[in-house]
Design a protein around this motif. Structure first.
Motif, PDB file in Angstrom:
ATOM      1  N   LEU A  31       4.503   0.004  10.872  1.00  0.00           N
ATOM      2  CA  LEU A  31       3.779   0.623   9.762  1.00  0.00           C
ATOM      3  C   LEU A  31       4.097   2.108   9.658  1.00  0.00           C
ATOM      4  N   ARG A  75      -0.543   6.657   8.721  1.00  0.00           N
ATOM      5  CA  ARG A  75      -1.418   7.001   7.596  1.00  0.00           C
ATOM      6  C   ARG A  75      -2.220   8.269   7.926  1.00  0.00           C
ATOM      7  N   GLU A 112      -5.337   8.732   7.608  1.00  0.00           N
ATOM      8  CA  GLU A 112      -6.587   8.395   8.318  1.00  0.00           C
ATOM      9  C   GLU A 112      -6.344   8.386   9.821  1.00  0.00           C
ATOM     10  N   ASN A 126      -5.459   0.876  16.519  1.00  0.00           N
ATOM     11  CA  ASN A 126      -5.501   0.718  15.065  1.00  0.00           C
ATOM     12  C   ASN A 126      -4.869  -0.647  14.807  1.00  0.00           C
ATOM     13  N   PRO A 127      -5.654  -1.712  15.025  1.00  0.00           N
ATOM     14  CA  PRO A 127      -5.062  -3.056  14.952  1.00  0.00           C
ATOM     15  C   PRO A 127      -4.950  -3.545  13.508  1.00  0.00           C
ATOM     16  N   PRO A 128      -4.349  -4.707  13.290  1.00  0.00           N
ATOM     17  CA  PRO A 128      -4.314  -5.246  11.922  1.00  0.00           C
ATOM     18  C   PRO A 128      -5.750  -5.482  11.451  1.00  0.00           C
ATOM     19  N   TYR A 129      -6.098  -4.985  10.264  1.00  0.00           N
ATOM     20  CA  TYR A 129      -7.481  -5.181   9.811  1.00  0.00           C
ATOM     21  C   TYR A 129      -7.610  -5.523   8.328  1.00  0.00           C
ATOM     22  N   VAL A 130      -6.507  -5.685   7.622  1.00  0.00           N
ATOM     23  CA  VAL A 130      -6.587  -5.996   6.204  1.00  0.00           C
ATOM     24  C   VAL A 130      -6.659  -7.519   6.045  1.00  0.00           C
ATOM     25  N   ALA A 163       1.543  -6.238  11.309  1.00  0.00           N
ATOM     26  CA  ALA A 163       0.788  -5.034  11.678  1.00  0.00           C
ATOM     27  C   ALA A 163      -0.410  -4.814  10.767  1.00  0.00           C
ATOM     28  N   LEU A 164      -0.436  -5.516   9.636  1.00  0.00           N
ATOM     29  CA  LEU A 164      -1.467  -5.252   8.632  1.00  0.00           C
ATOM     30  C   LEU A 164      -2.573  -6.288   8.579  1.00  0.00           C
ATOM     31  N   GLU A 206      -9.620   2.422  14.700  1.00  0.00           N
ATOM     32  CA  GLU A 206      -9.593   2.565  13.247  1.00  0.00           C
ATOM     33  C   GLU A 206     -10.015   1.200  12.701  1.00  0.00           C
TER      34      GLU A 206
HETATM   35  N1  GLN Z   1      -4.693   1.513   6.647  1.00  0.00           N
HETATM   36  C1  GLN Z   1      -3.641   0.556   6.511  1.00  0.00           C
HETATM   37  C2  GLN Z   1      -3.474   0.205   5.034  1.00  0.00           C
HETATM   38  O1  GLN Z   1      -4.279   0.563   4.254  1.00  0.00           O
HETATM   39  C3  GLN Z   1      -3.909  -0.672   7.350  1.00  0.00           C
HETATM   40  C4  GLN Z   1      -3.746  -0.386   8.781  1.00  0.00           C
HETATM   41  C5  GLN Z   1      -4.074  -1.543   9.622  1.00  0.00           C
HETATM   42  O2  GLN Z   1      -4.160  -2.711   9.240  1.00  0.00           O
HETATM   43  N2  GLN Z   1      -4.287  -1.251  10.846  1.00  0.00           N
HETATM   44  O3  GLN Z   1      -2.519  -0.398   4.637  1.00  0.00           O
END
Ligand code: GLN
Length: 279
Positions: free
Chosen positions: A91, A94, A96, A185-189, A209-210, A241
């Protein structure tokens, strides 16, 4: 005198980007291709681009039109004033995440903390902490071997030593060391959020990663929380994150795992974005 290339960049990029974005892109491109800042190029009356430079700029324009992120096109980006190589193996850092790293640096009270970054990607969190926290030791995990190669190159370029490990945190419940700081900051979407995302992200950045399943959006937080319960030293801190939609849920999860103090923090855009937990 205004070089013609600046007008060309503006007219070619106008349908795709705002004026402000075009200004930023123009500076990045000119600096990358010619080695001079935007202002320096303006100040030099006789500044002249070579044919190779003009061809390079044309190629960059074509890639931007194909929605490729500028950071991948140039192969580099800045993170808290450090320079990182970036490409499709990881990735793009970002803003953030810069806030998260600054929070960790401010919160650290230990003289020589041992730090673990889980899911390090291009290595920006691990390397920046290693470089800015004096005397720290840093280890970093990632499931993707190719990301670890990129992170290793970034650690060398920034003169920081990091122990890198090829680890799937979902399968790694134990470790033979303990840490003062664990960060991730793991995958979180969620997959369902894809509809609102840009092609620049979806077509180029690594999905692994997303994304996380809609059925279990806190999967990584649960596993890393349990891992941290076992592998944080006394007074150790866990930093995450998070997805802005799951602030309260993440806090609740960590409390249920036995963390005593759990703090939720917003990012500069006002979204729930970070969590700090201590045992
Ligand atoms: N902040 C990232 C985004 O908006 C996502 C990062 C994540 O999944 N760790 O694409």
């Amino acid at each position: 005198m205004k070089p013609a290339i600046i007008a060309k960049l503006k007219s070619e990029l106008t349908p795709l980007f705002s004026n402000r974005e075009i200004q930023t892109l123009t500076s990045l491109i000119l600096e990358h291709v010619a080695g001079f800042s935007y202002t320096e190029i303006f100040a030099k009356d006789d500044f002249c681009f070579s044919n190779e430079q003009l061809t390079a700029i044309d190629q960059i324009i074509a890639r931007l039109k194909a929605k490729e992120p500028i950071q991948y096109i140039l192969g580099e980006t800045d993170f808290l004033k450090l320079r990182f190589w970036v490409d499709e193996r990881a990735l793009i850092p970002r803003p953030e995440t810069e806030e998260l790293v600054s929070w960790i640096i401010e919160s650290n009270e230990k003289e020589r903390p041992y730090i673990l970054d889980i899911g390090t990607g291009c290595g920006c969190i691990a390397i920046t902490l290693g470089q800015k926290i004096k005397g720290s030791r840093v280890s970093a995990f990632d499931i993707a071997l190719e990301a670890l190669h990129l992170a290793h190159k970034n650690a060398e370029a920034n003169n920081v030593f990091i122990n890198f490990y090829h680890i799937n945190i979902l399968k790694q419940a134990t470790w033979d060391e303990t840490f003062d700081i664990i960060v991730s900051n793991p995958p979180y979407v969620r997959h369902s959020e894809k509809a609102a995302m840009d092609a620049t992200v979806l077509d180029y950045e690594p999905a692994i990663a997303l994304f996380v399943s809609d059925d279990d959006p806190l999967l990584f937080y649960r596993h890393i929380g349990l891992f941290a319960q076992k592998h944080l030293n006394e007074n150790g801190q866990l930093f995450f994150e998070i997805n802005q939609a799951f602030g309260k849920e993440t806090v609740k999860l960590l409390k249920s795992q036995g963390f005593k103090t759990v703090e939720l923090r917003k990012d500069l855009s006002g979204h729930d974005r970070f969590v700090k937990a201590s045992k």
